[in-house]
Scaffold this motif. Structure first.
Motif, PDB file in Angstrom:
ATOM      1  N   HIS A  76       6.749 -15.263   6.205  1.00  0.00           N
ATOM      2  CA  HIS A  76       6.854 -15.523   4.762  1.00  0.00           C
ATOM      3  C   HIS A  76       8.177 -16.143   4.333  1.00  0.00           C
ATOM      4  O   HIS A  76       8.230 -16.845   3.335  1.00  0.00           O
ATOM      5  CB  HIS A  76       6.666 -14.222   3.988  1.00  0.00           C
ATOM      6  CG  HIS A  76       5.301 -13.664   4.088  1.00  0.00           C
ATOM      7  ND1 HIS A  76       4.214 -14.319   3.581  1.00  0.00           N
ATOM      8  CD2 HIS A  76       4.821 -12.535   4.648  1.00  0.00           C
ATOM      9  CE1 HIS A  76       3.127 -13.613   3.820  1.00  0.00           C
ATOM     10  NE2 HIS A  76       3.469 -12.530   4.474  1.00  0.00           N
ATOM     11  N   TYR A  97       5.562  -2.449  -9.009  1.00  0.00           N
ATOM     12  CA  TYR A  97       4.170  -2.524  -9.446  1.00  0.00           C
ATOM     13  C   TYR A  97       3.850  -1.369 -10.394  1.00  0.00           C
ATOM     14  O   TYR A  97       3.301  -1.564 -11.478  1.00  0.00           O
ATOM     15  CB  TYR A  97       3.242  -2.494  -8.225  1.00  0.00           C
ATOM     16  CG  TYR A  97       1.840  -2.054  -8.518  1.00  0.00           C
ATOM     17  CD1 TYR A  97       0.927  -2.926  -9.092  1.00  0.00           C
ATOM     18  CD2 TYR A  97       1.438  -0.747  -8.252  1.00  0.00           C
ATOM     19  CE1 TYR A  97      -0.360  -2.517  -9.392  1.00  0.00           C
ATOM     20  CE2 TYR A  97       0.162  -0.323  -8.539  1.00  0.00           C
ATOM     21  CZ  TYR A  97      -0.741  -1.200  -9.103  1.00  0.00           C
ATOM     22  OH  TYR A  97      -2.004  -0.776  -9.406  1.00  0.00           O
ATOM     23  N   ARG A 131       7.767  -9.159  -1.529  1.00  0.00           N
ATOM     24  CA  ARG A 131       7.011  -7.949  -1.225  1.00  0.00           C
ATOM     25  C   ARG A 131       7.758  -6.722  -1.700  1.00  0.00           C
ATOM     26  O   ARG A 131       7.188  -5.778  -2.208  1.00  0.00           O
ATOM     27  CB  ARG A 131       6.769  -7.865   0.281  1.00  0.00           C
ATOM     28  CG  ARG A 131       5.547  -8.614   0.703  1.00  0.00           C
ATOM     29  CD  ARG A 131       4.336  -8.023   0.050  1.00  0.00           C
ATOM     30  NE  ARG A 131       3.183  -8.874   0.208  1.00  0.00           N
ATOM     31  CZ  ARG A 131       2.235  -8.982  -0.694  1.00  0.00           C
ATOM     32  NH1 ARG A 131       2.331  -8.329  -1.830  1.00  0.00           N
ATOM     33  NH2 ARG A 131       1.201  -9.735  -0.503  1.00  0.00           N
TER      34      ARG A 131
ATOM     35  N   PHE B 461      -4.107  -3.134  -5.169  1.00  0.00           N
ATOM     36  CA  PHE B 461      -2.751  -3.640  -4.931  1.00  0.00           C
ATOM     37  C   PHE B 461      -2.406  -3.593  -3.438  1.00  0.00           C
ATOM     38  O   PHE B 461      -1.923  -4.565  -2.862  1.00  0.00           O
ATOM     39  CB  PHE B 461      -1.755  -2.790  -5.743  1.00  0.00           C
ATOM     40  CG  PHE B 461      -0.317  -2.966  -5.358  1.00  0.00           C
ATOM     41  CD1 PHE B 461       0.394  -4.075  -5.794  1.00  0.00           C
ATOM     42  CD2 PHE B 461       0.328  -2.030  -4.561  1.00  0.00           C
ATOM     43  CE1 PHE B 461       1.719  -4.244  -5.443  1.00  0.00           C
ATOM     44  CE2 PHE B 461       1.659  -2.191  -4.212  1.00  0.00           C
ATOM     45  CZ  PHE B 461       2.348  -3.297  -4.656  1.00  0.00           C
ATOM     46  N   PHE B 462      -2.694  -2.445  -2.809  1.00  0.00           N
ATOM     47  CA  PHE B 462      -2.366  -2.322  -1.387  1.00  0.00           C
ATOM     48  C   PHE B 462      -3.282  -3.176  -0.522  1.00  0.00           C
ATOM     49  O   PHE B 462      -2.862  -3.698   0.504  1.00  0.00           O
ATOM     50  CB  PHE B 462      -2.431  -0.861  -0.942  1.00  0.00           C
ATOM     51  CG  PHE B 462      -1.227  -0.075  -1.366  1.00  0.00           C
ATOM     52  CD1 PHE B 462       0.035  -0.423  -0.912  1.00  0.00           C
ATOM     53  CD2 PHE B 462      -1.335   1.000  -2.227  1.00  0.00           C
ATOM     54  CE1 PHE B 462       1.155   0.283  -1.305  1.00  0.00           C
ATOM     55  CE2 PHE B 462      -0.220   1.711  -2.621  1.00  0.00           C
ATOM     56  CZ  PHE B 462       1.025   1.354  -2.169  1.00  0.00           C
ATOM     57  N   GLU B 464      -4.560  -6.025  -1.347  1.00  0.00           N
ATOM     58  CA  GLU B 464      -4.079  -7.395  -1.462  1.00  0.00           C
ATOM     59  C   GLU B 464      -2.915  -7.632  -0.491  1.00  0.00           C
ATOM     60  O   GLU B 464      -2.833  -8.662   0.177  1.00  0.00           O
ATOM     61  CB  GLU B 464      -3.620  -7.662  -2.900  1.00  0.00           C
ATOM     62  CG  GLU B 464      -3.250  -9.112  -3.137  1.00  0.00           C
ATOM     63  CD  GLU B 464      -2.295  -9.300  -4.293  1.00  0.00           C
ATOM     64  OE1 GLU B 464      -2.009  -8.321  -5.011  1.00  0.00           O
ATOM     65  OE2 GLU B 464      -1.829 -10.428  -4.485  1.00  0.00           O
ATOM     66  N   PHE B 465      -2.069  -6.624  -0.401  1.00  0.00           N
ATOM     67  CA  PHE B 465      -0.947  -6.682   0.531  1.00  0.00           C
ATOM     68  C   PHE B 465      -1.451  -6.873   1.961  1.00  0.00           C
ATOM     69  O   PHE B 465      -0.968  -7.730   2.701  1.00  0.00           O
ATOM     70  CB  PHE B 465      -0.148  -5.374   0.418  1.00  0.00           C
ATOM     71  CG  PHE B 465       1.082  -5.311   1.280  1.00  0.00           C
ATOM     72  CD1 PHE B 465       2.320  -5.637   0.764  1.00  0.00           C
ATOM     73  CD2 PHE B 465       1.000  -4.909   2.602  1.00  0.00           C
ATOM     74  CE1 PHE B 465       3.450  -5.578   1.557  1.00  0.00           C
ATOM     75  CE2 PHE B 465       2.128  -4.847   3.399  1.00  0.00           C
ATOM     76  CZ  PHE B 465       3.355  -5.184   2.869  1.00  0.00           C
ATOM     77  N   ASP B 468      -2.906 -10.288   2.736  1.00  0.00           N
ATOM     78  CA  ASP B 468      -1.846 -11.274   2.895  1.00  0.00           C
ATOM     79  C   ASP B 468      -1.103 -11.101   4.216  1.00  0.00           C
ATOM     80  O   ASP B 468      -0.672 -12.073   4.829  1.00  0.00           O
ATOM     81  CB  ASP B 468      -0.876 -11.111   1.718  1.00  0.00           C
ATOM     82  CG  ASP B 468       0.004 -12.328   1.556  1.00  0.00           C
ATOM     83  OD1 ASP B 468      -0.495 -13.428   1.829  1.00  0.00           O
ATOM     84  OD2 ASP B 468       1.169 -12.171   1.165  1.00  0.00           O
ATOM     85  N   GLU B 469      -0.960  -9.864   4.656  1.00  0.00           N
ATOM     86  CA  GLU B 469      -0.118  -9.596   5.827  1.00  0.00           C
ATOM     87  C   GLU B 469      -0.907  -9.541   7.132  1.00  0.00           C
ATOM     88  O   GLU B 469      -0.315  -9.475   8.203  1.00  0.00           O
ATOM     89  CB  GLU B 469       0.658  -8.294   5.632  1.00  0.00           C
ATOM     90  CG  GLU B 469       1.694  -8.340   4.516  1.00  0.00           C
ATOM     91  CD  GLU B 469       2.851  -9.278   4.822  1.00  0.00           C
ATOM     92  OE1 GLU B 469       3.034  -9.651   5.987  1.00  0.00           O
ATOM     93  OE2 GLU B 469       3.569  -9.651   3.883  1.00  0.00           O
TER      94      GLU B 469
END
Lengths: 169, 551
Positions: A76, A97, A131, B461-462, B464-465, B468-469
């Motif tokens: 990233h 968040y 992040r 939310f998690f 989505e993380f 992405d990861e």
């Protein structure tokens, strides 16, 4: 035998940053496993990773360009696009968040017509998300250029960013 | 340098420190730097100089002191008085009143604006009183950029003992006895890991320190690396001795420039003092350390992915076995330990494995560092004995929930963990208990949520993380997390049916069972745990949708 240097002369003459990259490559002894370290140096020098620099590194380390490109796009922190003059980084970690980072991000997106990762047309401002910058005690956190803004409220963020950009509010 | 020199440095530095009558510690942990503590440090140094008090008052930058949201913090020694939210204009007044007139200024004391009563000796406050500091022992007291300060507080004593008085088997026996378990989250017994690497015969072995702290909301490793880098280095060298490795790599997140800088400095100082390199302290043991900088990939916290990344490749994990203890970095036996695990080692050697084991619970010895954040009055860095209850952490140490809200859940383990609801507030925090509740210990991030948090959105939310990861290597993780995310989004938009909810749970279990590495296996955890404790919230979204639909 020391690898033969395939340096594009034109490229190196017009670009002072390339020296930093070459120094690092030599320091790491042309070892391909130092690729990520070298990319860090290149990105610090240029602010992003231009394609020609990537092919240059690939040649020097005798790696296929696909391997270098694959590594760059995996991580990233590496960016293939230039950054704006100013950068606004919104932390979207868990603590931020929970404390409303989404509202801050929306506020910025609407005001500057940007999505995270984009730069305004005039290249003045880039919007990014992180992040977690681990400033959780101060959440929600926004970093404008190098300055960390803590306990940010959505209604005040646009003015703060504009002030940082030198625009009178 | 040899053994005697170590003692000499300690004595000389001690004499140097004793020349000063007062000591002012300025917290230069990341949180306080974000709030502007560097300016305060400069101001203090200038003011002391201008007042001609340079011989009496020592101003020291230190690592994290703990209560990060009250920063910038300064601590007056020897009274242990901490002042909070220090501003430039407060500096002369504090110096005048606190040091010269010996009158602490009550209105600026730590925890002044809260229910917790402020104390002149700040360590009396509940925030500190319930803690037990081993990993963070010197963090916040010593200058992390000075090897002498570390030596004077007993540093490198353990290394000296190991090198001259203990065999590698004896070191491993102590670690086994301490019941220390991997602090990166999985909790594998450290002693057994060391023993395994020790057993393999190879021309080269490696020790890797995993400082790729990718969990959002976790900043323990960073604080240790920034606040006391020598402690981690000492642990690494001891690990090298115990396992027979002569090379070490420290993998630090690229997002932590200060930690990288301080660790680099620590290595330079150690090398100069003969504590790193050839013939350490005059013994026959050699050890060298290299730093590798991460480039932002959560999956690189997984050990096989981390190894790939050190080798300069994409951080793709590979199937295990063979475990890195057998086939690791460049195919050689490799020990991988988390920063916090290695930071425990010196204390275990100094005080003995038994001492450490007594502190925690029967299955998990010692203490755990947590980073406390979210909807909580005092967020920051804390260290408590294993088995401390969640209630104690949230309400005694953390000072409860702000704004008169009610505690709803605590999230541990980041995107690989789960939520602990209010009915389990009395859970004793250790590896087994958290797994039984559907969460994990994780690296130590602890995010508190109040009634305003929407748990379905938390799960989204998690997820989505994780989408992405995900590195994209195995299908269950690459495709599974995306489909789970899409269903969660559908639920949040009130467009899902009961059938979707069933599919969600079924798929989550499937992804958990079939993914290649820890990231995929743990990715459904936040979803499954919110589904377990907050099913009502899911049903609310779904039912409303059902009611809207014409029958």
């Amino acid at each position: 035998m020391k690898p033969k240097r395939n340096l594009d002369r034109e490229f190196s003459r017009t670009d002072p940053c390339v020296k930093l990259v070459i120094d690092k490559i030599e320091k790491e002894n042309y070892r391909p496993d130092a690729l990520i370290e070298i990319l860090h140096v290149a990105q610090n020098a240029y602010g992003y990773l231009p394609m020609e620099v990537l092919s240059f590194i690939a040649k020097e380390l005798r790696l296929p360009p696909s391997r270098v490109y694959a590594t760059v796009t995996f991580y990233h922190l590496f960016s293939l696009k230039p950054r704006g003059d100013h950068t606004c980084l919104v932390c979207t970690g868990t603590a931020c968040y929970v404390k409303g980072a989404q509202a801050i991000l929306e506020e910025l997106e609407n005001k500057f017509h940007l999505k995270p990762g984009e730069v305004t047309c005039d290249k003045k401002l880039g919007l990014r998300t992180a992040r977690c910058i681990e400033g959780c005690g101060l959440a929600p956190v926004v970093v404008v250029d190098e300055e960390v803004l803590s306990n940010v409220k959505p209604e005040e963020i646009n003015d703060k960013v504009l002030a940082k950009m030198g625009v009178k509010v | 340098m040899n053994r005697q020199d170590l003692q000499l440095i300690a004595e000389q530095t001690n004499i140097k420190h004793k020349q000063y009558k007062h000591k002012v510690c300025v917290c230069c942990g990341a949180g306080c730097i974000f709030s502007g503590s560097k300016k305060i440090l400069q101001n203090l140094q200038d003011t002391v100089k201008a007042q001609g008090k340079k011989k009496d008052i020592e101003v020291v930058p230190t690592g994290c002191m703990g209560p990060c949201n009250e920063g910038p913090l300064i601590k007056m020694m020897p009274q242990n008085t901490i002042y909070q939210k220090v501003k430039n204009e407060m500096v002369p007044a504090i110096l005048q009143s606190h040091i010269i007139e010996n009158k602490p200024i009550e209105k600026w004391l730590l925890f002044k604006n809260s229910k917790q009563k402020p104390f002149i000796n700040s360590l009396q406050a509940p925030f500190f009183k319930k803690q037990r500091k081993i990993v963070l022992k010197d963090c916040g007291d010593i200058n992390p950029e000075s090897i002498e300060d570390y030596i004077v507080s007993g540093g490198y004593k353990a290394l000296e003992r190991v090198l001259f008085e203990m065999s590698s088997e004896e070191v491993i026996a102590q670690i086994k006895q301490s019941r220390l378990r991997g602090r990166g989250g999985a909790g594998f017994p450290t002693g057994i890991k060391w023993e395994t690497v020790n057993k393999y015969v190879a021309d080269q072995k490696y020790v890797i320190c995993n400082g790729d702290e990718g969990d959002p909301g976790a900043f323990m490793d960073r604080s240790v690396l920034e606040g006391n880098p020598h402690r981690v280095l000492e642990g690494m060298i001891i690990a090298g001795y115990a396992t027979g490795a002569s090379k070490g790599y420290v993998y630090i997140r690229g997002e932590y420039p200060l930690a990288i800088k301080r660790f680099e400095l620590a290595c330079q100082q150690a090398r100069k003092s003969g504590l790193l390199g050839l013939n350490i302290l005059g013994s026959t043991f050699h050890f060298e350390v290299n730093i590798r900088i991460g480039a932002g990939a959560y999956v690189c916290g997984e050990e096989t992915a981390l190894i790939a990344s050190i080798e300069g490749k994409r951080g793709n994990p590979r199937p295990r076995p063979p475990f890195p203890a057998e086939v690791g970095l460049w195919g050689k036996p490799t020990l991988i330990n988390n920063v916090e695990t290695l930071a425990c080692v010196a204390s275990i050697i100094t005080h003995g494995g038994e001492w450490y084991a007594q502190i925690g619970t029967p299955k998990s010895g010692g203490t755990k560092v947590f980073s406390l954040a979210g909807k909580i009055n005092y967020s920051g860095l804390i260290e408590v004995p294993m088995g401390t209850s969640l209630r104690e952490i949230v309400f005694n140490i953390g000072g409860g929930i702000p704004g008169g809200q009610k505690f709803k859940a605590a999230q541990t383990g980041g995107p690989s963990g789960g939520c602990i609801p209010a009915e389990h507030l009395d859970v004793k925090m250790d590896y087994e208990n958290l797994v039984a509740l559907g969460s994990i210990m994780g690296s130590g991030g602890l995010i508190v949520m109040d009634e305003t948090s929407d748990m379905v959105d938390v799960a989204r939310f998690f997820m989505e993380f994780c989408v992405d990861e995900s590195c994209g290597k195995c299908v269950p993780c690459r495709v599974g997390t995306k489909v789970l995310y899409d269903i969660l989004t559908k639920i949040c938009q009130r467009q899902a049916s009961m059938k979707d909810l069933e599919k969600l749970e079924e798929l989550a279990l499937f992804v958990k069972a079939t993914s290649l590495c820890g990231l995929g296996m743990a990715a459904p955890n936040p979803l499954l745990s919110t589904l377990r404790y907050f099913k009502n919230e899911y049903l609310n979204y779904v039912n409303l949708q059902a009611a809207l639909q014409p029958s």
